[in-house]
Each structure stands twice: as structure tokens, then as C-alpha cells.
Design a protein around this motif. Structure first.
Motif, mmCIF file in Angstrom:
data_model
loop_
_atom_site.group_PDB
_atom_site.id
_atom_site.type_symbol
_atom_site.label_atom_id
_atom_site.label_comp_id
_atom_site.label_asym_id
_atom_site.label_seq_id
_atom_site.Cartn_x
_atom_site.Cartn_y
_atom_site.Cartn_z
ATOM 1 N N CYS A 1 0.834 -1.198 0.000
ATOM 2 C CA CYS A 1 0.000 0.000 0.000
ATOM 3 C C CYS A 1 0.868 1.246 0.000
ATOM 4 N N LEU A 2 0.231 2.375 -0.222
ATOM 5 C CA LEU A 2 0.898 3.669 -0.287
ATOM 6 C C LEU A 2 0.504 4.505 0.918
ATOM 7 N N LEU A 3 1.440 5.288 1.406
ATOM 8 C CA LEU A 3 1.175 6.233 2.482
ATOM 9 C C LEU A 3 0.757 7.558 1.857
ATOM 10 N N VAL A 4 -0.420 8.064 2.233
ATOM 11 C CA VAL A 4 -0.972 9.259 1.610
ATOM 12 C C VAL A 4 -1.376 10.264 2.683
ATOM 13 N N ALA A 5 -0.902 11.508 2.519
ATOM 14 C CA ALA A 5 -1.316 12.606 3.403
ATOM 15 C C ALA A 5 -2.334 13.458 2.658
ATOM 16 N N SER A 6 -3.583 13.293 3.034
ATOM 17 C CA SER A 6 -4.683 14.076 2.473
ATOM 18 C C SER A 6 -5.785 14.118 3.509
ATOM 19 N N GLY A 7 -6.508 15.231 3.572
ATOM 20 C CA GLY A 7 -7.549 15.359 4.585
ATOM 21 C C GLY A 7 -8.701 14.397 4.393
ATOM 22 N N THR A 8 -8.979 14.001 3.149
ATOM 23 C CA THR A 8 -10.038 13.045 2.832
ATOM 24 C C THR A 8 -9.498 12.029 1.837
ATOM 25 N N ALA A 9 -10.247 10.938 1.670
ATOM 26 C CA ALA A 9 -9.877 9.922 0.693
ATOM 27 C C ALA A 9 -10.292 10.396 -0.694
ATOM 28 N N VAL A 10 -9.339 10.450 -1.610
ATOM 29 C CA VAL A 10 -9.634 10.880 -2.981
ATOM 30 C C VAL A 10 -10.494 9.837 -3.683
ATOM 31 N N VAL A 11 -10.089 8.568 -3.588
ATOM 32 C CA VAL A 11 -10.862 7.442 -4.119
ATOM 33 C C VAL A 11 -11.527 6.751 -2.935
#
Length: 388
Positions: free
Chosen positions: A105-115
Motif C-alpha cells: 500500500c501507499l502512504l498518503v497525506a490528504s484530509g479526505t480519501a480521494v478514491v
């Protein structure tokens, strides 16, 4: 955060700042929440347990579970310089990204889930989170409710000082919220907001601007919120600024999680600069600014909607002003504290860079505009998160 050691804490004692000038703020720390997304679908995936297990030998208690099984959180140790803070954050991200890769998996910094996930993500298997899910089931959906924030802790001498700072920093938080907006997509669609996380997380009780309280009023309010059943415990006080229940810090909870490490460092520096400035004048200053609660909430709504573009609402005057105007006023207010720490030039540099490339929400939308693929938005976030 279920933490045993909160970042940014500094032991201290003494009377509150209303009776004497407080000490200079010398420590700060950051908590960052991240999503784990599947390498193929780019949707959140419940692999926090193996990722935390892989990262724990290096990070120990600095890596922790969060509410959903697709989320992980890291926290720095108390730092005194921006160089130390940045180095800690970069190292934490690198270790966690490597652990995520081991679990495909990938580590993602975002306030919400894009997908969005195809199926709801389960709540993490801890006693406290299970109790929260039972009592506040209407807030728990495992899809749109997967939100990630960045929390900045500033070391204080005691609770009275933490509340003193929360009362004075609160009108400046909409500007920081706009700066750090990084959640335009929700449910696979453009929400129309720069920070949809604030809207989504706002379904939980107490999320929003903190009331102006002294230490006695805080105790009375916290007890009433728990005794009435509004909250399960004091750790569920989710105000945008709050004193820690266990450590001598004031915690600011207004920023989205950002892939761009410069944004995280910039928010932390500005908050420490504001706090140092207000503490230095604690013995001579008057009461906190009289900003109506309705106006402050409206200012946060503007910040969530428009982010760092267009107009925002000035909490002090109630006027619509360009974001740059409010940010310039914020830097001017924090300048004495920034200068004392040697951070003023760095803040100017970080702000100039951010104006040139856009904040998180602008960059997410630009990535989508180039290809029309949400997968590319996620890939860009993951690459930037790990690059730090």
C-alpha cells in the motif's frame, strides 16, 4: 490520539499567565494522520496493523493506531528548532512509507480519501474506539468519514497558560485552516470545498472553534460535556484549540494532513510564533479579542470553502478580504515570536514557495485537471508524502 507521550510538551509550573508574564515558548511538536491506500485501487485499505507492526521497531510509541483501520498516526518528540522538527517529520514519514510498501500500500497525506473505499473500513480494534463506535454510530460510516488531520502542540507551563493561548490564537485559526486546506475530493467527486475534511469531521460533537474559557470554566464545561453524555470522555473534546488532558501543551487541530512537508512546518512555525508573541505580552495585555462565535464559525466556513484562493472572512472585522491580506496580518502578529526563534525569514520563504505552487487543494485539483484521473491525484500525493 491514544498517546502515551504527546509531542511539544515541556514540564513547567507556576501561576497562570493572567497574573504574570508566561515563559517564552521553546518547544513544539506535530501529530500527523495518514491514510493507507491500496497500490492498485488507490482506495483506503485496512492494513494499519501490519504497517504499525513493521514500523514499531524503529518508531516505538511514535506510531499509533487511529480510529479507522486504514489510518496511522505518527507524533514527533518535543522539538526546539525548525530544523529538528522537519528532520523528525521527514524520518517518520520515510519509515512509515517503507512499512506501507511492505504491505502493498501507499502512504498518503490528504484530509479526505480521494478514491472512496468499495466497502466501509472497520473501526480499529481497541476498547476505546469500539466504545466510541457504539455510542456515536451515526458519525461512523467507514467511507466518507475517513479523514486525516495535522495537530500542532505548543509547550506550556500549565493549563491556565494553555487556555490563555487558545483564547488569543483562536481568531487566527481560519487563516491557517485556509493555508493548509488539502481535501477537495470526497466520495470520488470534487466537493466544491478546499477542505471537505472540516465539514465531514464536523459531524462529531464539539468539532469547531473553542469557547473562551479560563481554567475554572474549562473544568466546569468539560465535566458537563461528559456528564451529559455529549462526549464519552474528555479526550473527545475536539475544539480547534484545546489544552491537553495529560501534558502541558496547547493543541491546535485545524489543519488538514498535508503531503507537502513545507505546509506542515509552516503551520507549526506560525503557531509557535503567535504563542510566543502573546506570552511575551501576557503581563500587560487585556482580555482576548471579542470575536463573536457566529462570525468565527463563518470565517472557518469561508476557509473550508475557498482555501488559499479568493476571499476569506476576517474574524476581527467581519469583512471579506483576500487570503493574502489575512495571512500578512497573521505573520505580522506572529513576527516578534518568529524573530525571537530565528524563524521569520524561513516563514517568508515558505509562504513565497506556497504562493508559487499552490496549497494542497489547488495541487490536487490541478493534478486531476491534467488527466481527469483520480488515481493520478493519489499517486501525486503518495509521491510527495514519501519524498519528504
Amino acid at each position: 490520539m491514544d498517546a502515551t507521550e504527546l509531542p511539544g510538551s515541556r514540564p513547567g509550573s507556576g501561576t497562570g499567565p493572567e497574573s504574570r508574564p508566561g515563559p517564552a515558548v521553546s518547544t513544539f511538536g506535530v501529530e500527523e494522520e495518514f491514510q493507507l491506500v491500496d497500490r492498485l485501487t488507490r482506495a483506503p485499505v485496512a492494513r494499519a496493523e501490519p504497517v504499525i507492526e513493521a514500523a514499531s521497531p524503529s518508531l516505538g510509541e511514535q506510531v499509533q493506531r487511529e480510529f479507522y483501520g486504514c489510518m496511522v498516526e505518527v507524533c514527533t518528540r518535543p522539538a526546539t528548532t525548525r530544523t529538528d522538527l522537519r528532520a523528525q517529520l521527514a524520518a517518520l514519514r520515510a519509515t512509515l512509507a517503507e512499512a506501507a510498501a511492505e504491505s502493498r500500500c501507499l502512504l498518503v497525506a490528504s484530509g479526505t480519501a480521494v478514491v472512496p473505499p468499495a466497502e466501509p473500513i472497520s473501526v480499529s480494534d481497541t476498547p476505546r474506539y469500539r466504545r466510541m463506535a457504539r455510542r456515536f454510530g451515526a458519525c461512523v460510516d467507514g467511507r466518507l468519514g475517513v479523514v486525516c488531520g495535522c495537530h500542532v502542540h505548543i509547550g506550556t507551563a500549565d493549563r491556565a497558560q494553555a487556555l490563555f493561548l487558545a483564547n488569543r490564537v483562536r481568531p487566527w485559526l481560519p487563516a491557517l485552516q485556509a493555508l493548509a486546506a488539502n481535501s477537495p475530493f470526497s466520495g470520488g467527486l470534487d466537493s466544491g470545498f478546499a477542505s471537505w475534511r472540516v465539514v465531514e469531521f464536523g459531524r462529531w460533537p464539539t468539532v469547531g472553534p473553542a469557547p473562551v474559557l479560563d481554567a475554572a470554566a474549562y473544568e466546569e464545561t468539560a465535566e458537563a460535556l461528559v456528564d451529559s453524555g455529549t462526549l464519552m470522555d474528555r479526550r473527545m473534546i475536539y475544539w480547534f484549540a484545546r489544552p491537553s488532558e495529560h501534558h502541558p501543551t496547547v493543541e491546535f487541530r485545524v489543519a488538514d494532513s498535508n503531503a507537502d512537508l513545507d505546509v506542515t512546518v509552516l503551520v507549526a512555525l506560525l503557531l509557535r510564533g503567535l504563542c510566543a508573541t502573546f506570552l511575551s505580552a501576557a503581563g500587560t495585555g487585556g482580555p482576548p479579542p471579542a470575536v463573536p462565535a457566529v462570525r468565527l464559525r463563518a470565517a472557518h466556513r469561508y476557509a473550508a470553502r475557498y482555501g488559499s484562493t479568493g476571499l476569506v472572512l476576517d474574524p476581527f472585522s467581519g469583512d471579506e478580504v483576500p487570503v493574502r491580506t489575512l495571512l500578512a496580518a497573521l505573520v505580522a502578529a506572529a513576527a516578534p515570536g518568529l524573530d525571537a526563534a530565528g524563524d521569520l525569514t524561513e516563514v517568508d520563504r515558505l509562504l513565497a514557495g506556497l504562493r508559487g505552487r499552490g496549497n494542497g487543494a489547488e495541487r490536487q485539483r490541478a493534478a486531476f485537471g491534467r488527466t481527469g484521473r483520480l488515481h493520478d491525484v493519489v499517486d501525486g500525493l503518495a509521491e510527495l508524502t514519501a519524498r519528504a
